[in-house]
Design an enzyme around this catalytic site. Structure first.
Site, short mmCIF file in Angstrom:
data_model
loop_
_atom_site.label_atom_id
_atom_site.label_comp_id
_atom_site.label_asym_id
_atom_site.label_seq_id
_atom_site.Cartn_x
_atom_site.Cartn_y
_atom_site.Cartn_z
N HIS A 183 -2.73 -0.23 -4.60
CA HIS A 183 -3.59 -0.38 -3.42
C HIS A 183 -4.31 -1.73 -3.44
O HIS A 183 -5.50 -1.83 -3.13
CB HIS A 183 -4.60 0.77 -3.33
CG HIS A 183 -5.15 0.97 -1.94
ND1 HIS A 183 -6.23 0.25 -1.45
CD2 HIS A 183 -4.77 1.80 -0.94
CE1 HIS A 183 -6.49 0.63 -0.21
NE2 HIS A 183 -5.62 1.57 0.13
N ASP A 233 -4.90 8.94 3.47
CA ASP A 233 -4.54 7.86 2.55
C ASP A 233 -5.28 7.96 1.21
O ASP A 233 -6.33 8.61 1.09
CB ASP A 233 -4.87 6.50 3.16
CG ASP A 233 -3.89 6.10 4.26
OD1 ASP A 233 -3.09 6.95 4.67
OD2 ASP A 233 -3.96 4.94 4.70
N ASP A 234 -4.70 7.25 0.23
CA ASP A 234 -5.35 6.90 -1.05
C ASP A 234 -5.44 8.03 -2.06
O ASP A 234 -6.03 7.85 -3.11
CB ASP A 234 -6.76 6.33 -0.83
CG ASP A 234 -6.75 5.05 -0.03
OD1 ASP A 234 -5.65 4.58 0.34
OD2 ASP A 234 -7.84 4.52 0.25
N HIS A 256 2.12 4.49 -0.43
CA HIS A 256 0.96 3.64 -0.12
C HIS A 256 0.73 2.62 -1.24
O HIS A 256 -0.41 2.24 -1.52
CB HIS A 256 -0.27 4.52 0.09
CG HIS A 256 -1.39 3.86 0.84
ND1 HIS A 256 -1.19 3.02 1.91
CD2 HIS A 256 -2.74 3.94 0.68
CE1 HIS A 256 -2.36 2.60 2.38
NE2 HIS A 256 -3.31 3.14 1.64
N HIS A 312 -8.95 9.58 5.06
CA HIS A 312 -8.73 9.40 3.62
C HIS A 312 -9.09 10.67 2.85
O HIS A 312 -10.16 11.25 3.08
CB HIS A 312 -9.56 8.23 3.09
CG HIS A 312 -9.12 6.89 3.63
ND1 HIS A 312 -9.43 6.47 4.90
CD2 HIS A 312 -8.38 5.90 3.05
CE1 HIS A 312 -8.91 5.26 5.09
NE2 HIS A 312 -8.26 4.90 4.00
#
Length: 304
Positions: free
Chosen positions: A165, A110-111, A161, A254
Site C-alpha cells: 500500500h 479497502d486495506d 490492493h 475501508h
C-alpha cells in the site's frame, strides 16, 4: 453251563456298551441343543449386533456424505475465478453505465483484512444478505489469513490492493512484486484467482495501474468516496456516501488500515438508506456483467 456263561457274558458286555453309547449320545445332543432361554438370549444378542451394525453403517454414510459436501465446497472455492467481461480487462472502471437505470450499487472495502473491523463488517453484510468486494493488502492478508478465508467463504469477492500500500513510483519490476505477490497469496490462502486491482490512493500514474492493465486486470476506482480514512463523524461519513451515489455506482469504504470503528457504525445506516431508495447491492463482477449485458443489447438493436 460253562459254555452258556462264556457265551452270555460277552453279549451282556455288548449290551452294556450299547446302552452307555446311547446315554453319551443323548447327553451330547442335549449339550448341543440350547434351552429356550439360551436361544432367546442369543437371538437378543444377534438383534443388538445387527442394530449396532446398522447404526455404525448409518454413521459411516453420514460421514461420507459430509466429506463429499466438504470436497465439493473446496472444489467450488479452489480455483475460483471471477468472470470479468473482456471489454473490462485492462480497463479502468469508475462506475457502471446502465441504460435501464436499474438501482444497483457496489460496496467496496479497502486495506484489510484487519483485526476486529473486517469481521464486524462481514457480520453486518451477512445479517443484511449483502455481498461486497474487498480489496486486500498483501501483507495484511499474510498476517490475518483466516479473515481472508472468511471473506471468500461468505461469498464476497476478494481483490488486489498491492502488497505494501505504498504511493511512490514503481518501475515494472517493483510493480510486478507488489501486484503478483499479492495475487499469488490471495490464491494460496483462499483459492480465489483475482483479476481486479485497485491502486492505493487511486493513483493511476505511478507504474502500478499501467502494470495491472498490461496484465489484463480491471482497474477498479470509485464514484462515491466515504472519506472514512479522514475519520469524519458518522453522520458525515454516511452523507459522503449517499450524496454522490447513483445507479451503477461504486462506493469506497475501508475495513482496514487504521481505526475503522466509525465505518462499522455507519455501515448499517448506509445500507438502510440505500434500501429505502430502492437500491440492491452487487459485487464488482456482477456490476460489470450488467453493463456488458446492456451494451450487448444496445449493439444488437443497432444492428437491426
Amino acid at each position: 453251563m460253562e459254555n452258556n456263561k462264556s457265551f452270555l457274558w460277552p453279549e451282556g458286555i455288548l449290551i452294556a456298551l450299547l446302552a452307555l453309547c446311547g446315554v453319551f449320545s443323548l447327553a451330547f445332543m442335549m449339550l448341543l441343543r440350547p434351552n429356550p432361554s439360551e436361544a432367546q438370549s442369543r437371538q437378543s444378542i444377534n438383534v443388538k449386533d445387527v442394530t449396532a451394525n446398522v447404526g455404525t453403517q448409518q454413521r459411516i454414510e453420514k460421514l461420507k456424505a459430509a466429506m463429499l459436501t466438504s470436497w465439493q465446497q473446496q472444489a467450488q472455492t479452489k480455483g475460483l475465478s471471477y468472470a470479468i467481461p473482456s471489454r473490462f480487462q485492462g480497463a479502468i472502471v469508475k462506475a457502471a453505465k446502465l441504460t435501464k437505470e436499474e438501482k444497483v450499487i457496489a460496496l467496496t472495502f479497502d486495506d484489510g483484512p484487519w483485526p476486529q473491523t473486517t469481521e464486524q463488517v462481514l457480520d453486518i453484510l451477512k445479517s443484511n444478505n449483502i455481498k461486497g468486494t474487498f480489496f486486500v493488502v498483501g501483507q495484511n492478508l499474510k498476517n490475518y489469513p483466516e479473515l481472508g478465508k472468511q471473506i471468500v467463504a461468505q461469498g464476497h469477492v476478494i481483490a488486489n490492493h498491492t502488497w505494501h500500500h505504498w504511493y511512490h513510483f514503481f518501475n515494472s519490476q517493483a510493480a510486478a512484486f507488489e501486484i503478483d505477490r499479492t495475487t499469488d497469496l490471495i490464491y494460496q490462502v483462499t483459492g480465489a484467482k483475482t483479476n481486479l486491482f485497485r491502486p492505493p490512493g487511486g493513483i493511476l500514474h505511478n507504474g502500478l495501474a499501467a502494470y495491472a492493465k498490461g496484465k489484463k486486470y480491471t482497474v477498479v476506482m470509485w464514484s462515491a468516496d466515504s472519506t472514512d480514512y479522514k475519520l469524519p463523524s458518522v453522520p458525515k461519513l454516511i452523507n459522503n456516501v449517499i450524496k454522490d451515489s447513483k445507479p451503477g455506482g461504486i462506493v469506497l469504504m475501508h475495513d482496514g488500515g487504521g481505526n475503522r470503528s466509525r465505518t462499522v457504525q455507519a455501515l448499517p445506516e448506509i445500507i438502510s438508506n440505500f434500501r429505502k431508495q430502492g437500491y440492491r447491492f452487487v459485487t464488482i463482477p456482477e456490476l460489470l456483467e450488467m453493463e456488458d449485458a446492456d451494451q450487448k443489447l444496445i449493439a444488437n438493436k443497432n444492428k437491426k
